[in-house]
Design a protein around this motif. Structure first.
Motif, PDB file in Angstrom:
ATOM      1  N   GLY A  12       0.808  -1.214   0.000  1.00 38.00           N
ATOM      2  CA  GLY A  12       0.000   0.000   0.000  1.00 38.00           C
ATOM      3  C   GLY A  12       0.838   1.258   0.000  1.00 38.00           C
ATOM      4  N   SER A  50       1.889   2.964  -3.687  1.00 44.75           N
ATOM      5  CA  SER A  50       1.293   4.286  -3.918  1.00 44.75           C
ATOM      6  C   SER A  50       2.349   5.304  -4.344  1.00 44.75           C
ATOM      7  N   THR A  53       2.531   7.099  -7.933  1.00 48.36           N
ATOM      8  CA  THR A  53       2.451   8.557  -7.940  1.00 48.36           C
ATOM      9  C   THR A  53       3.667   9.188  -8.601  1.00 48.36           C
ATOM     10  N   THR A  69       1.903  -2.337  -8.488  1.00 48.20           N
ATOM     11  CA  THR A  69       1.235  -1.123  -8.954  1.00 48.20           C
ATOM     12  C   THR A  69      -0.286  -1.193  -9.018  1.00 48.20           C
ATOM     13  N   ALA A 109      -2.388   0.057  -5.876  1.00 49.72           N
ATOM     14  CA  ALA A 109      -2.289   1.510  -5.727  1.00 49.72           C
ATOM     15  C   ALA A 109      -2.999   2.234  -6.861  1.00 49.72           C
ATOM     16  N   GLY A 111      -6.032   4.686  -6.337  1.00 45.88           N
ATOM     17  CA  GLY A 111      -5.888   6.065  -6.788  1.00 45.88           C
ATOM     18  C   GLY A 111      -7.051   6.555  -7.621  1.00 45.88           C
ATOM     19  N   MET A 143      -4.989   6.851  -0.453  1.00 43.96           N
ATOM     20  CA  MET A 143      -4.539   5.959  -1.522  1.00 43.96           C
ATOM     21  C   MET A 143      -3.733   4.808  -0.928  1.00 43.96           C
ATOM     22  N   MET A 144      -2.847   5.123   0.022  1.00 45.39           N
ATOM     23  CA  MET A 144      -2.053   4.085   0.687  1.00 45.39           C
ATOM     24  C   MET A 144      -2.942   3.121   1.451  1.00 45.39           C
ATOM     25  N   ALA A 174      -4.935   0.999  -1.046  1.00 42.13           N
ATOM     26  CA  ALA A 174      -4.065   0.021  -1.695  1.00 42.13           C
ATOM     27  C   ALA A 174      -3.725  -1.130  -0.756  1.00 42.13           C
ATOM     28  N   THR A 175      -3.595  -0.826   0.536  1.00 43.43           N
ATOM     29  CA  THR A 175      -3.327  -1.872   1.519  1.00 43.43           C
ATOM     30  C   THR A 175      -4.494  -2.855   1.594  1.00 43.43           C
TER      31      THR A 175
END
Length: 281
Positions: free
Chosen positions: A31, A35, A39, A214, A217, A221, A230-231, A234-235
């Motif tokens: 995550g 991210s 980014t 990727t 994330a 996103g 976002m983190m 993603a986690t």
């Protein structure tokens, strides 16, 4: 689902419990690092590190069996190769002002070629396909311990220095003018990315490593407006992809790594279609 949970606690399925544990431990790392990779648009650099890890594995196993260096394991070689590639590309990009895409392409191809050459000359049987395609069901206790250590190395700085990470991620020029060590933070991100890649090699292998780094994330996103959300997203998605992939693999008798990536890709495609309706400007 209930049958899966019941069978999960059988003594002979300890390998499956370890795989799920590794997936849950890997989620926060994916995550946070994923991210920042998405980014900052350095996923190709992550690919170069992954393929150079194979070069490190080949050299390490060659030295172990030919030179008698028993401590020179494949895991250690993978870490050395991935970190070397990340730092090489980062330093060349910063100080030599070379085209980053050209340097990445050279490191990507050379790292994998060197690994295959050394593996070919290493006596005895070498399961090099395991490094290319991975197998989360065959992870060792060493991999779990390494993941815990990596969680600490990634999460603690990410929480303490979140504002600095946020600034250098989105506006490195302004951050440099404010006196932040932009280049140092960038190189540290590359090292942590390389270590994350070594972890992912155990899960999905070198070939699919960029996808799992990727896709969570990128999907998160599409639905979020802030780096921290976002983190976090993603986690959670990483947990869903890995555990869901293991569950689907269990019922379909298909290899876990590709199943995980297929699920992650499907969610990403859905996020592209629906994210713009959920994410507000």
């Amino acid at each position: 689902m209930s049958s899966f949970i019941n069978e999960l606690f059988k003594p002979e399925l300890a390998f499956l419990r370890n795989a799920i544990l590794l997936g849950l431990l890997a989620g926060p790392v994916l995550g946070v690092i994923g991210s920042m990779v998405v980014t900052r648009r350095i996923s190709s650099l992550a690919g170069a590190s992954a393929h150079t890890a194979l070069g490190g594995v080949g050299i390490a196993l060659f030295l172990q069996r030919v030179a008698g260096l028993s401590w020179c394991s494949g895991s250690l070689g993978a870490v050395a190769g991935a970190v070397f590639a990340a730092l090489l590309v980062g330093i060349v990009s910063i100080y030599a002002r070379e085209r980053e895409d050209t340097v990445i392409a050279v490191v990507w191809a050379l790292g994998m070629a060197v690994g295959l050459l050394f593996l070919d000359r290493t006596p005895g049987y070498v399961d090099w396909q395991g490094y290319l395609f991975g197998n989360i069901l065959l992870i060792s206790r060493e991999s779990i311990i390494m993941t815990i250590v990596l969680d600490v190395l990634v999460l603690v700085p990410a929480v303490i220095f979140y504002n600095s990470v946020l600034a250098t991620t989105f506006d490195p020029v302004f951050s440099h003018l404010r006196g932040l060590p932009v280049n140092l933070i960038y190189l540290l991100l590359l090292v942590l990315t390389a270590l994350t890649i070594v972890l992912l090699i155990n899960i999905v292998g070198i070939i699919l490593v960029i996808a799992l780094l990727t896709l969570p994330a990128a999907s998160a996103g599409s639905w979020t407006k802030h780096l921290w959300s976002m983190m976090l997203g993603a986690t959670v998605l990483s947990w869903i992809f890995i555990v869901g992939g293991l569950l689907a693999s269990y019922y379909t008798d298909l290899p876990a790594g590709p199943v995980i990536v297929v699920i992650a890709s499907a969610v990403y495609l859905v996020s592209l279609c629906t994210g713009k309706f959920i994410k507000k400007d």
